[in-house]
Write a protein that holds these residues in place. Structure first.
Motif, short mmCIF file in Angstrom:
data_model
loop_
_atom_site.label_atom_id
_atom_site.label_comp_id
_atom_site.label_asym_id
_atom_site.label_seq_id
_atom_site.Cartn_x
_atom_site.Cartn_y
_atom_site.Cartn_z
N GLY B 195 0.82 -1.21 0.00
CA GLY B 195 0.00 0.00 0.00
C GLY B 195 0.85 1.26 0.00
O GLY B 195 0.56 2.23 -0.71
N GLU B 196 1.93 1.25 0.78
CA GLU B 196 2.82 2.41 0.80
C GLU B 196 3.44 2.65 -0.59
O GLU B 196 3.55 3.78 -1.05
CB GLU B 196 3.92 2.21 1.83
CG GLU B 196 3.44 2.31 3.27
CD GLU B 196 4.56 2.76 4.21
OE1 GLU B 196 4.79 3.98 4.33
OE2 GLU B 196 5.21 1.88 4.81
N ALA B 197 3.82 1.56 -1.21
CA ALA B 197 4.45 1.67 -2.54
C ALA B 197 3.46 2.22 -3.56
O ALA B 197 3.80 3.08 -4.39
CB ALA B 197 4.97 0.31 -2.98
N VAL B 198 2.23 1.75 -3.50
CA VAL B 198 1.20 2.22 -4.42
C VAL B 198 1.01 3.73 -4.26
O VAL B 198 1.02 4.49 -5.24
CB VAL B 198 -0.15 1.49 -4.16
CG1 VAL B 198 -1.28 2.15 -4.94
CG2 VAL B 198 -0.04 0.02 -4.52
N GLU B 199 0.90 4.16 -3.01
CA GLU B 199 0.67 5.58 -2.75
C GLU B 199 1.86 6.42 -3.18
O GLU B 199 1.72 7.47 -3.81
CB GLU B 199 0.39 5.77 -1.25
CG GLU B 199 0.05 7.20 -0.87
CD GLU B 199 -0.09 7.38 0.65
OE1 GLU B 199 -0.47 6.40 1.33
OE2 GLU B 199 0.21 8.50 1.13
N TYR B 200 3.06 5.94 -2.86
CA TYR B 200 4.29 6.67 -3.18
C TYR B 200 4.45 6.84 -4.69
O TYR B 200 4.74 7.93 -5.19
CB TYR B 200 5.47 5.90 -2.59
CG TYR B 200 6.84 6.50 -2.82
CD1 TYR B 200 7.36 7.47 -1.98
CD2 TYR B 200 7.63 6.06 -3.89
CE1 TYR B 200 8.62 7.99 -2.17
CE2 TYR B 200 8.90 6.58 -4.09
CZ TYR B 200 9.39 7.55 -3.22
OH TYR B 200 10.65 8.06 -3.42
N ALA B 201 4.20 5.75 -5.42
CA ALA B 201 4.36 5.80 -6.89
C ALA B 201 3.37 6.77 -7.51
O ALA B 201 3.69 7.49 -8.45
CB ALA B 201 4.17 4.40 -7.48
N ALA B 202 2.15 6.80 -6.94
CA ALA B 202 1.11 7.67 -7.51
C ALA B 202 1.50 9.14 -7.41
O ALA B 202 1.07 9.96 -8.23
CB ALA B 202 -0.22 7.43 -6.81
N GLY B 203 2.34 9.46 -6.45
CA GLY B 203 2.71 10.86 -6.26
C GLY B 203 3.99 11.27 -6.96
O GLY B 203 4.49 12.37 -6.74
N ARG B 204 4.56 10.38 -7.78
CA ARG B 204 5.84 10.72 -8.41
C ARG B 204 5.74 10.68 -9.93
O ARG B 204 5.26 9.70 -10.51
CB ARG B 204 6.93 9.75 -7.96
CG ARG B 204 7.44 10.06 -6.57
CD ARG B 204 8.37 8.98 -6.09
NE ARG B 204 9.69 9.05 -6.73
CZ ARG B 204 10.70 9.75 -6.27
NH1 ARG B 204 10.56 10.48 -5.19
NH2 ARG B 204 11.87 9.73 -6.88
N GLU B 205 6.25 11.73 -10.55
CA GLU B 205 6.29 11.84 -12.01
C GLU B 205 7.16 10.71 -12.60
O GLU B 205 8.28 10.49 -12.15
CB GLU B 205 6.90 13.21 -12.35
CG GLU B 205 6.99 13.54 -13.81
CD GLU B 205 5.62 13.75 -14.44
OE1 GLU B 205 4.67 14.09 -13.69
OE2 GLU B 205 5.48 13.52 -15.66
N GLY B 206 6.63 10.02 -13.58
CA GLY B 206 7.43 9.01 -14.28
C GLY B 206 7.59 7.70 -13.52
O GLY B 206 8.32 6.82 -13.96
N ALA B 207 6.91 7.61 -12.36
CA ALA B 207 7.05 6.39 -11.55
C ALA B 207 5.83 5.51 -11.71
O ALA B 207 4.73 5.99 -11.97
CB ALA B 207 7.25 6.75 -10.08
N ALA B 208 6.02 4.21 -11.55
CA ALA B 208 4.89 3.28 -11.59
C ALA B 208 5.08 2.24 -10.49
O ALA B 208 6.21 1.84 -10.18
CB ALA B 208 4.79 2.60 -12.94
N PHE B 209 3.96 1.85 -9.91
CA PHE B 209 3.97 0.75 -8.95
C PHE B 209 3.94 -0.55 -9.72
O PHE B 209 3.23 -0.68 -10.72
CB PHE B 209 2.74 0.85 -8.04
CG PHE B 209 2.48 -0.41 -7.26
CD1 PHE B 209 3.23 -0.70 -6.12
CD2 PHE B 209 1.52 -1.31 -7.67
CE1 PHE B 209 3.01 -1.86 -5.41
CE2 PHE B 209 1.29 -2.48 -6.96
CZ PHE B 209 2.04 -2.75 -5.82
#
Lengths: 437, 437
Positions: B195-209
């Motif tokens: 869940g932390e990874a999903v949330e973190y990725a959603a907030g970063r440009e060019g990132a994907a979970f």
């Protein structure tokens, strides 16, 4: 499977001068401890026969992990700016995690055939102990390992792995052997662990001491590495003018490099440069003397002609525990003296950084010891070698990640011996005839 | 090299009922976090196509470690008193130390092609995180891993290895994401890390979970294991009537077992028994319910039809951290529901003891997770299987020697869920139509 070999290959027929004979110790003090070698190991140490048939039982065990892979390390080449191809031979894929299993299996076989029921040894980093434990498990022998205590503390999981394989593991100095009481744990830790093992084995019915590296027969058993490499390079239509292995006592280096010497000598061609990569904290080949010295701390074994920094030199702790040995094998030393073998010293920061780069780009995690060879290979590939470099990655680093953590966190440093400390440690050693003093 | 394959094989054409569709979460609370899957991964999850061409770049990476070895484990057979042959397929020989690299490479390739520059994930034992770090290093992507903090503490070297491969490693719960603050670190640790990874990725440009196990496409990528096994058994002229893999979410089990189902279905023959070996501390397939549940702790992802012990069930610590997941993959769950897949639960003492015996006799050190499969294989080989058993050893155990030390020292115990705790954790979950309640 064309790299598969059923013979070991000896370099003894191709030496320019015979190996100096061992000398009796002058300091044995009357409690001499003999090591009874199986006859075949004696023969392999002295007879100048080119090929030795590998026993069927040992071949059966080799089939579980040999031939080992060889590949061109294009990612590593790029990372270090290599100007020539770098080929890697990887020996870390077996249970023991290093090349040591090649000779452990052979020794366990010969000792068992000689009626021995228990093998006893000393180990520094634990690679040799793990290999011997694995070989004993396979051949149904008991196994007792004296491991350098500081190393066991630093790498407790090596001890666990040996125990899983059925071995008894003792932290050296134990305080229970004469040699450990007399030295009070001072001095050279690996030669003390070996000394404890020698003494312990001598006092037990059906037990024999055995050793992983440095002996001429163990280098012979390791020749499978070089023999396979020659065939695998030919398959790739690749040519190298430098072959690199790391050196504790010399079995990994000897294993990968000396078959190239034999091959060239037999064919009348020029051999590649054979480069032994040692640790700058135990620089026997680059800063030691060619002298008669002891192989362990009992003071009772024969004195062997070796490049040495002195068996009494107190080697500092290092992550490349497998290289923490004061002397080079007599075979490697003799070839070094004859100019057939080259050497470089590498410190652990450079070695681990080479290991890190290799991990990222080649997706294989090398042992710190192997990092020394990789660093030396990188130096040669960026200047010195003209056609290609072959390097042996002697083992994996899964049990050495503490060392890599220190690298990542900038906590690593090196301790090369001070010149005066080296001079003191070798001062009383009888020099080999013809050696520079 | 006849076991080498250039295609993955899907079981989707051979399901007797279609996979239940995912449901929207009822509790997303308005801050829904989307996961943008590359189109090819979407297609691989739904299209009932039998073969999928493996991209050339992924094949290049596979060539570094595939085909992986398969052998008859005669020593292990003897140690457990097997009455039929046991064949082992070993996936632990690559840098990540487990089968997870098979899908990590594929995912990194597809995400990169989709324009992603950073992959973010959650990991329990660290095998998936290590695999993703290795794949990202190879394809030049940034990598951020949220690892279950208790697992990272117990196995710090997994974190070091990921860092060596260039990944950033964060101990979950971090306290810096919304989901970790809201749950205050309570509850299911792996689904929280995810869940932390999903949330973190959603907030970063060019990132994907991205996620390693359980997804239908990741099981497809793992089919290389089973495809190779079928070819290798044929080469040995061997036949098996049981195929065993351990189950966290199901990618290892799916990888080795489901190609056998597809092969039999395509040929109109009877498939071997496909046995999922789970941990008795997370017994979703043997004691869970078939219901719609969350795959992570954000409460925002789709609800998937799975055998589950409840995403809110507080799973106790265990050495087989790779099996500490509350649910089984929807594909595996559907086949379990249709009677195409069998399951057994194994506790960690039995699993590690099987791993120890395997180490001693086969000279390969299995991960504790793989020990569960070996224990299940031993049970089948001593009663149940009539012709032979194939078992996947999903990874190596060099970073799990602390667990084996506890086994050797008699310090291991188990914690199977109490029936009332299980009932409470699954009480509110909507059951899949046709499922027993």
């Amino acid at each position: 499977m064309s790299a598969w070999t059923t013979s070991w290959r000896s370099v003894l027929p191709h030496l320019t001068v015979p190996l100096p004979e061992d000398r009796s110790p002058e300091t044995s003090g009357g409690h001499g401890i003999g090591v009874n070698l199986p006859m075949e190991l004696v023969r392999q140490s002295v007879q100048p026969r080119e090929y030795w048939q590998i026993p069927e039982e040992v071949l059966d065990a080799y089939r579980k992990f040999r031939p080992t892979p060889l590949w061109r390390a294009t990612g590593f080449e790029e990372a270090v700016g290599a100007r020539v191809p770098v080929y890697v031979k990887y020996e870390g894929g077996n249970i023991s995690g290093s090349h040591k299993l090649n000779t452990a299996l052979a020794q366990a076989y010969y000792y068992k055939r000689a009626g021995v029921r228990e093998l006893v040894t000393g180990t520094g980093a634990g690679q040799w102990g793990t290999a011997l434990a694995a070989a004993c498990a396979l051949f149904g022998l008991r196994c007792t390992v004296f491991m350098v205590g500081s190393s066991l503390e630093r790498k407790p999981y090596r001890g666990v792995l040996m125990r899983m394989l059925g071995a008894e593991v003792l932290a050296s100095p134990t305080g229970t052997t004469r040699v450990s009481r007399e030295t009070r744990g001072q001095g050279n830790s690996l030669s003390l662990a070996i000394g404890e093992a020698v003494e312990y084995a001598a006092g037990r019915e059906g037990a024999a001491f055995c050793i992983g590296s440095g002996e001429t027969y163990s280098i012979l058993h390791q020749s499978v590495i070089g023999i396979e490499s020659i065939a695998q390079l030919a398959e790739l239509d690749a040519e190298v003018d430098a072959v690199v292995g790391c050196v504790g006592a010399g079995s990994n280096f000897g294993g990968i490099a000396l078959p190239f010497h034999a091959e060239a000598a037999a064919g009348g061609t020029r051999p590649p440069r054979l480069v032994a990569a040692e640790s700058s904290s135990t620089p026997k080949l680059t800063r030691g003397v060619y002298a008669y010295d002891q192989t362990d701390a009992t003071g009772t074994g024969p004195l062997e002609a070796m490049y040495t920094i002195g068996s009494s030199y107190p080697i500092p702790d290092s992550h490349s525990a497998g290289l923490r040995y004061h002397g080079a094998a007599k075979l490697v030393s003799a070839m070094r003296h004859a100019g057939q073998v080259d050497a470089v010293a590498v410190d652990q920061v450079e070695a681990l950084e080479a290991g890190r780069r290799f991990t990222v780009r080649e997706a294989v995690l090398p042992a710190p010891e192997s990092g020394h060879a990789l660093a030396a290979a990188a130096r040669l590939a960026t200047g010195g070698a003209e056609r290609g470099v072959l390097v042996c990655v002697s083992g994996h680093g899964y049990l050495d990640l503490g060392a890599y953590r220190q690298l990542l966190d900038g906590e690593l440093s090196d301790q090369a011996p001070a010149p005066e400390a080296l001079l003191a440690a070798v001062a009383g050693l009888p020099r080999v005839e013809g050696a520079r003093t």
